[in-house]
Motif scaffolding. Sequence first.
Motif, PDB file in Angstrom:
ATOM      1  N   GLU A   1     -19.406  85.969 130.386  1.00 31.32           N
ATOM      2  CA  GLU A   1     -20.493  85.154 130.936  1.00 31.32           C
ATOM      3  C   GLU A   1     -19.982  83.926 131.677  1.00 31.32           C
ATOM      4  O   GLU A   1     -20.427  83.630 132.791  1.00 31.32           O
ATOM      5  CB  GLU A   1     -21.442  84.724 129.817  1.00 31.32           C
ATOM      6  N   VAL A   2     -19.045  83.204 131.078  1.00 35.45           N
ATOM      7  CA  VAL A   2     -18.514  81.991 131.699  1.00 35.45           C
ATOM      8  C   VAL A   2     -16.988  82.058 131.713  1.00 35.45           C
ATOM      9  O   VAL A   2     -16.365  82.294 130.682  1.00 35.45           O
ATOM     10  CB  VAL A   2     -18.965  80.721 130.931  1.00 35.45           C
ATOM     11  N   TYR A   3     -16.394  81.871 132.891  1.00 37.12           N
ATOM     12  CA  TYR A   3     -14.939  81.835 133.021  1.00 37.12           C
ATOM     13  C   TYR A   3     -14.421  80.426 132.759  1.00 37.12           C
ATOM     14  O   TYR A   3     -13.410  80.237 132.082  1.00 37.12           O
ATOM     15  CB  TYR A   3     -14.511  82.277 134.419  1.00 37.12           C
ATOM     16  N   LEU A   4     -15.109  79.452 133.326  1.00 38.11           N
ATOM     17  CA  LEU A   4     -14.790  78.044 133.121  1.00 38.11           C
ATOM     18  C   LEU A   4     -16.102  77.272 133.210  1.00 38.11           C
ATOM     19  O   LEU A   4     -16.835  77.411 134.193  1.00 38.11           O
ATOM     20  CB  LEU A   4     -13.814  77.536 134.185  1.00 38.11           C
ATOM     21  N   SER A   5     -16.404  76.490 132.178  1.00 37.08           N
ATOM     22  CA  SER A   5     -17.669  75.759 132.171  1.00 37.08           C
ATOM     23  C   SER A   5     -17.667  74.666 133.234  1.00 37.08           C
ATOM     24  O   SER A   5     -16.617  74.152 133.628  1.00 37.08           O
ATOM     25  CB  SER A   5     -17.917  75.147 130.796  1.00 37.08           C
ATOM     26  N   LYS A   6     -18.867  74.291 133.680  1.00 37.48           N
ATOM     27  CA  LYS A   6     -18.975  73.199 134.650  1.00 37.48           C
ATOM     28  C   LYS A   6     -18.445  71.903 134.053  1.00 37.48           C
ATOM     29  O   LYS A   6     -17.856  71.084 134.759  1.00 37.48           O
ATOM     30  CB  LYS A   6     -20.434  73.027 135.080  1.00 37.48           C
ATOM     31  N   GLU A   7     -18.655  71.729 132.743  1.00 37.13           N
ATOM     32  CA  GLU A   7     -18.164  70.527 132.071  1.00 37.13           C
ATOM     33  C   GLU A   7     -16.640  70.453 132.148  1.00 37.13           C
ATOM     34  O   GLU A   7     -16.077  69.382 132.411  1.00 37.13           O
ATOM     35  CB  GLU A   7     -18.625  70.497 130.619  1.00 37.13           C
ATOM     36  N   ALA A   8     -15.981  71.588 131.922  1.00 37.00           N
ATOM     37  CA  ALA A   8     -14.516  71.613 132.009  1.00 37.00           C
ATOM     38  C   ALA A   8     -14.055  71.427 133.448  1.00 37.00           C
ATOM     39  O   ALA A   8     -13.091  70.706 133.725  1.00 37.00           O
ATOM     40  CB  ALA A   8     -13.976  72.920 131.445  1.00 37.00           C
ATOM     41  N   ALA A   9     -14.757  72.073 134.380  1.00 37.05           N
ATOM     42  CA  ALA A   9     -14.384  71.947 135.789  1.00 37.05           C
ATOM     43  C   ALA A   9     -14.513  70.507 136.272  1.00 37.05           C
ATOM     44  O   ALA A   9     -13.728  70.047 137.110  1.00 37.05           O
ATOM     45  CB  ALA A   9     -15.243  72.870 136.643  1.00 37.05           C
ATOM     46  N   ALA A  10     -15.499  69.802 135.725  1.00 38.13           N
ATOM     47  CA  ALA A  10     -15.724  68.411 136.136  1.00 38.13           C
ATOM     48  C   ALA A  10     -14.600  67.482 135.698  1.00 38.13           C
ATOM     49  O   ALA A  10     -14.499  66.356 136.203  1.00 38.13           O
ATOM     50  CB  ALA A  10     -17.058  67.910 135.583  1.00 38.13           C
ATOM     51  N   THR A  11     -13.738  67.949 134.773  1.00 40.84           N
ATOM     52  CA  THR A  11     -12.617  67.119 134.323  1.00 40.84           C
ATOM     53  C   THR A  11     -11.382  67.291 135.205  1.00 40.84           C
ATOM     54  O   THR A  11     -10.400  66.562 135.029  1.00 40.84           O
ATOM     55  CB  THR A  11     -12.233  67.462 132.868  1.00 40.84           C
ATOM     56  N   ILE A  12     -11.408  68.257 136.123  1.00 41.69           N
ATOM     57  CA  ILE A  12     -10.242  68.511 136.973  1.00 41.69           C
ATOM     58  C   ILE A  12      -9.955  67.295 137.852  1.00 41.69           C
ATOM     59  O   ILE A  12     -10.830  66.823 138.583  1.00 41.69           O
ATOM     60  CB  ILE A  12     -10.466  69.760 137.852  1.00 41.69           C
ATOM     61  N   GLN A  13      -8.752  66.781 137.764  1.00 42.61           N
ATOM     62  CA  GLN A  13      -8.345  65.629 138.555  1.00 42.61           C
ATOM     63  C   GLN A  13      -7.379  65.987 139.674  1.00 42.61           C
ATOM     64  O   GLN A  13      -7.133  65.171 140.573  1.00 42.61           O
ATOM     65  CB  GLN A  13      -7.702  64.573 137.640  1.00 42.61           C
ATOM     66  N   SER A  14      -6.830  67.180 139.637  1.00 45.87           N
ATOM     67  CA  SER A  14      -5.895  67.595 140.688  1.00 45.87           C
ATOM     68  C   SER A  14      -6.611  67.670 142.029  1.00 45.87           C
ATOM     69  O   SER A  14      -7.739  68.158 142.107  1.00 45.87           O
ATOM     70  CB  SER A  14      -5.320  68.978 140.359  1.00 45.87           C
ATOM     71  N   PRO A  15      -5.985  67.190 143.096  1.00 47.14           N
ATOM     72  CA  PRO A  15      -6.561  67.413 144.420  1.00 47.14           C
ATOM     73  C   PRO A  15      -6.785  68.910 144.622  1.00 47.14           C
ATOM     74  O   PRO A  15      -5.884  69.722 144.371  1.00 47.14           O
ATOM     75  CB  PRO A  15      -5.484  66.878 145.365  1.00 47.14           C
ATOM     76  N   THR A  16      -7.989  69.272 145.031  1.00 48.67           N
ATOM     77  CA  THR A  16      -8.396  70.673 145.066  1.00 48.67           C
ATOM     78  C   THR A  16      -8.957  71.041 146.430  1.00 48.67           C
ATOM     79  O   THR A  16      -9.809  70.336 146.972  1.00 48.67           O
ATOM     80  CB  THR A  16      -9.463  70.947 143.992  1.00 48.67           C
TER      81      THR A  16
END
Length: 261
Positions: free
Chosen positions: A192-207
């Motif tokens: 259902e979920v590969y990566l939650s939006k909450e976890a994705a929102a913590t990404i600090q790497s330039p993307t």
Amino acid sequence: MKTAKILFLLLLLGTMPHLTAQKQAKYADRGDALIYYEVSGQGKPVVILHGGLGNIDGYTSLADSLKKAHKVIAISFRGHNRSTLGNRPYSFGLFAEDIIAVLDNEKERKASVVGFSDGGVTAYCLAALYPQRIDRIISLAGCFRYSDYKPEGVNWIKTVTGKDRLGADASPNDLARMDSLITYMRPLWQTEVYLSKEAAATIQSPTLIIGGDKDFFFETACFEEAHCTIPNSELVILPNTGHNLNQPEIIHKHIVPFLKE
């Protein structure tokens, strides 16, 4: 067990005449699986991750473009190409662990990641789960969840076979191996979920997020959501472009410059 694994490696490495002296073929031992990867070039490390049911052989032009300024580490996901299937249930978190094991094997503290499709999802997971190990990420047609797939993409996931991927002329052994891989991959895709939006929102790497407006699997809203969720991100939607983003013009116009920043 160790002796058997070493013999297996020697047999595989002995069948790779296409590898030049500038490209090293290696394995990371994950206990249940051997993760195959190739190293070329010198400089700041960049990991290349292919898509689901694909392999690193299709990313030679990308590797060649990057190895002029980077140490390129092209990794085959478990079960794909020359990596073994293993016996653990597949997840993008497990794939991320495998990538970190390869970086450890190479004694690299930190690397950038370029990932396509499933590789793009894994790039997101790496940046969220191992922030201290990831520099920049480029996600090419990656998503966050199963519901991001269009109906035709869902149908592909449910029905794809080894014959669909390899053609009817493929050897019985190759077809059987691909079918076994699909058996492992199908539950992964249907998670259902590969990566939650909450976890994705913590990404600090330039993307850098790149998607095509005619992607077979995803609507552009999928890529736009990722851009809105990941704080330090850039979005490029390519017109009249499908799911395949491994193209020379994309490599040189977007990927190479972003990694130079």
